[in-house]
Design a protein around this motif. Structure first.
Motif, PDB file in Angstrom:
ATOM      1  N   ARG A 137       0.832  -1.192   0.000  1.00  0.00           N
ATOM      2  CA  ARG A 137       0.000   0.000   0.000  1.00  0.00           C
ATOM      3  C   ARG A 137       0.869   1.245   0.000  1.00  0.00           C
ATOM      4  N   ASP A 138       0.342   2.318  -0.541  1.00  0.00           N
ATOM      5  CA  ASP A 138       1.071   3.586  -0.660  1.00  0.00           C
ATOM      6  C   ASP A 138       1.074   4.276   0.704  1.00  0.00           C
ATOM      7  N   VAL A 139       2.095   3.978   1.494  1.00  0.00           N
ATOM      8  CA  VAL A 139       2.180   4.508   2.852  1.00  0.00           C
ATOM      9  C   VAL A 139       2.332   6.032   2.847  1.00  0.00           C
ATOM     10  N   LYS A 140       3.096   6.543   1.894  1.00  0.00           N
ATOM     11  CA  LYS A 140       3.321   7.995   1.837  1.00  0.00           C
ATOM     12  C   LYS A 140       2.017   8.744   1.528  1.00  0.00           C
ATOM     13  N   LEU A 141       1.241   8.203   0.619  1.00  0.00           N
ATOM     14  CA  LEU A 141      -0.032   8.829   0.309  1.00  0.00           C
ATOM     15  C   LEU A 141      -0.979   8.748   1.503  1.00  0.00           C
ATOM     16  N   GLU A 142      -0.969   7.625   2.200  1.00  0.00           N
ATOM     17  CA  GLU A 142      -1.789   7.491   3.413  1.00  0.00           C
ATOM     18  C   GLU A 142      -1.430   8.566   4.425  1.00  0.00           C
ATOM     19  N   ARG A 143      -0.137   8.800   4.590  1.00  0.00           N
ATOM     20  CA  ARG A 143       0.315   9.794   5.555  1.00  0.00           C
ATOM     21  C   ARG A 143      -0.161  11.192   5.144  1.00  0.00           C
ATOM     22  N   LEU A 144      -0.062  11.492   3.846  1.00  0.00           N
ATOM     23  CA  LEU A 144      -0.530  12.789   3.350  1.00  0.00           C
ATOM     24  C   LEU A 144      -2.027  12.964   3.606  1.00  0.00           C
ATOM     25  N   GLU A 145      -2.794  11.935   3.322  1.00  0.00           N
ATOM     26  CA  GLU A 145      -4.244  12.032   3.491  1.00  0.00           C
ATOM     27  C   GLU A 145      -4.623  12.157   4.969  1.00  0.00           C
ATOM     28  N   ARG A 146      -3.875  11.502   5.836  1.00  0.00           N
ATOM     29  CA  ARG A 146      -4.139  11.649   7.276  1.00  0.00           C
ATOM     30  C   ARG A 146      -3.890  13.082   7.726  1.00  0.00           C
ATOM     31  N   GLY A 147      -2.804  13.683   7.232  1.00  0.00           N
ATOM     32  CA  GLY A 147      -2.511  15.071   7.580  1.00  0.00           C
ATOM     33  C   GLY A 147      -3.601  16.021   7.113  1.00  0.00           C
ATOM     34  N   LEU A 148      -4.124  15.777   5.909  1.00  0.00           N
ATOM     35  CA  LEU A 148      -5.210  16.611   5.393  1.00  0.00           C
ATOM     36  C   LEU A 148      -6.486  16.403   6.201  1.00  0.00           C
ATOM     37  N   ALA A 149      -6.730  15.172   6.640  1.00  0.00           N
ATOM     38  CA  ALA A 149      -7.922  14.892   7.448  1.00  0.00           C
ATOM     39  C   ALA A 149      -7.872  15.652   8.768  1.00  0.00           C
ATOM     40  N   LYS A 150      -6.694  15.717   9.381  1.00  0.00           N
ATOM     41  CA  LYS A 150      -6.547  16.477  10.629  1.00  0.00           C
ATOM     42  C   LYS A 150      -6.802  17.961  10.385  1.00  0.00           C
ATOM     43  N   ALA A 151      -6.293  18.471   9.263  1.00  0.00           N
ATOM     44  CA  ALA A 151      -6.511  19.885   8.941  1.00  0.00           C
ATOM     45  C   ALA A 151      -7.999  20.158   8.721  1.00  0.00           C
ATOM     46  N   ARG A 152      -8.682  19.239   8.035  1.00  0.00           N
ATOM     47  CA  ARG A 152     -10.130  19.405   7.824  1.00  0.00           C
ATOM     48  C   ARG A 152     -10.862  19.493   9.158  1.00  0.00           C
ATOM     49  N   SER A 153     -10.497  18.604  10.072  1.00  0.00           N
ATOM     50  CA  SER A 153     -11.168  18.581  11.374  1.00  0.00           C
ATOM     51  C   SER A 153     -10.945  19.890  12.131  1.00  0.00           C
ATOM     52  N   ALA A 154      -9.704  20.389  12.092  1.00  0.00           N
ATOM     53  CA  ALA A 154      -9.396  21.646  12.784  1.00  0.00           C
ATOM     54  C   ALA A 154     -10.191  22.809  12.199  1.00  0.00           C
ATOM     55  N   ILE A 155     -10.323  22.818  10.866  1.00  0.00           N
ATOM     56  CA  ILE A 155     -11.049  23.901  10.217  1.00  0.00           C
ATOM     57  C   ILE A 155     -12.546  23.798  10.508  1.00  0.00           C
TER      58      ILE A 155
END
Length: 403
Positions: free
Chosen positions: A5-23
């Protein structure tokens, strides 16, 4: 058999998910918390739809966002653009994005968004055959470029271009983007010609302010007097072209004897300063020409003249995700042009002073600086608009099987 699995892409998407939640938490802000701390600027007031949420989103962008600029392509068509003309926002953004050290990454595996650094203005100058009305060569150039990138890298194909963006201030930007169906339908198109009736999608695309720069010393071209020193109620001067201006000229051109406070003309007499006329005006009319955008919008904001957008609602205004345009501008439908003076005269002095004060406050978001970009300026507001649209995209992490 191994499952990869694309671990790097997973990490990027997790970071964006956290930003979405904060916003999203900031949007709700049920506790009515005080403004966030910021060493440079704290967004507050009615010029914003939600100042607290915008500030949180901006800070999340600075903390998280990484942009990869494809290195393929040769100047002048790629990695170049006009920096002193009506198309200057195209060239300035390309240059500043190439020079950026904070949000640009040289590692595409770390990128949340990918920039396609071609200039439609340069293509028109170098590829288009004058008077041919044939955009085919430009469309093929864009199609071929994306073909090279999609064959060399996995990033375009995994999202079908949804995490990629192009930028163009040329009128033809929307049309030549159809050179690739996914660029037109999926990618973020940052366009001055932000016409909703011609396929511009505000939920996916970004409205780019049209700023006509003639010099790097922009800071010297801003500011203006108070309302009491602005004897002209409404001002416009330029060519008679496009669908809106003929209506404006039909009703108001040459009527200065009858209504001396409404100055509408085709160009100005020799010796009359366009800038000084705007500084002497309370309202500056901003009708589009052949296309919906107008550099007068930014010019009015620079000179503290309340802008009046004259259209029927097809123009998607720049940064409208976060800016409350109703607080510092007026919008006049074409059918109401005969009532122009009546509508503007109905704005009370107190209301006008508030609007002009807000124009002065919003100016920082339209500023283009001679040196490096500054926080909350036009470059960063364009990036923030791209950031918001990238947050709307969720790229599926594929699992592949390997023997």
């Amino acid at each position: 058999m191994q499952r990869w699995r694309d671990v790097k892409l997973e990490r990027l998407e997790r970071g964006l998910a956290k930003a979405r939640s904060a916003i999203m938490e900031a949007i709700q802000n049920r506790d009515n918390r005080p403004p966030l701390v910021d060493k440079d600027y704290v967004p507050v007031g009615p010029i914003y739809r939600n100042a607290y949420a915008f500030h949180r989103s901006y800070l999340e962008m600075e903390k998280v966002l990484k942009v990869y600029v494809y290195e393929e392509g040769e100047p002048p068509v790629f990695h170049d653009g006009p920096c002193r003309s009506i198309y200057s926002t195209e060239g300035r953004f390309i240059y500043n994005m190439e020079m950026d050290t904070r949000m640009r990454t040289r590692d595409p595996d770390l990128a949340h968004i990918f920039f396609l650094p071609f200039s439609v203005v340069k293509m028109v100058k170098t590829i288009y055959e004058p008077d041919s009305h044939d955009m085919g060569p430009i469309k093929r150039t864009i199609s071929d470029y994306i073909g090279v990138l999609s064959g060399k890298y996995p990033y375009w194909n995994r999202s079908l271009g949804a995490d990629h963006f192009m930028l163009s201030c040329h009128d033809w930007g929307p049309y030549v983007s159809s050179g690739n169906e996914h660029l037109f339908s999926n990618s973020i198109r940052v366009l001055c010609n932000a016409n909703k009736s011609e396929g511009f999608n505000p939920s996916k695309d970004v409205s780019l302010p049209e700023i006509n720069l003639r010099t790097d010393a922009v800071d010297r071209q801003v500011g203006g007097p108070s309302a009491s020193h602005r004897p002209i109620l409404a001002f416009f001067a330029d060519g008679n072209h496009g669908p809106v201006r003929p209506v404006l000229f039909e009703h108001w051109k040459g009527r200065t004897e009858e209504h001396p406070d409404v100055q509408v003309s085709e160009y100005l007499p020799r010796g009359v300063s366009y800038t000084e006329q705007m500084r002497r005006s309370r309202f500056c009319l901003c009708p589009g020409g052949y296309e919906v955008a107008s550099p007068r919008l930014a010019e009015a904001i620079y000179l503290e003249c309340v802008p009046v957008v004259v259209d029927d609602g097809d123009y998607a205004l720049p940064f409208a995700d976060v800016l409350n345009w109703d607080a510092f501008s007026l919008r006049l439908r074409v059918a109401d042009v005969p009532r122009l003076r009546e509508v503007l005269a109905a704005v009370s002095p107190r209301q006008y002073i508030r609007m002009q004060r807000r124009v002065r406050a919003v100016r920082r978001h339209f500023m283009v600086h001679g040196g490096p970009p500054r926080r909350y300026d036009a470059f960063h507001m364009i990036l923030h608009s791209v950031w918001l649209r990238r947050l709307n995209v969720r790229i599926a992490v594929r699992i592949t099987a390997q023997q």
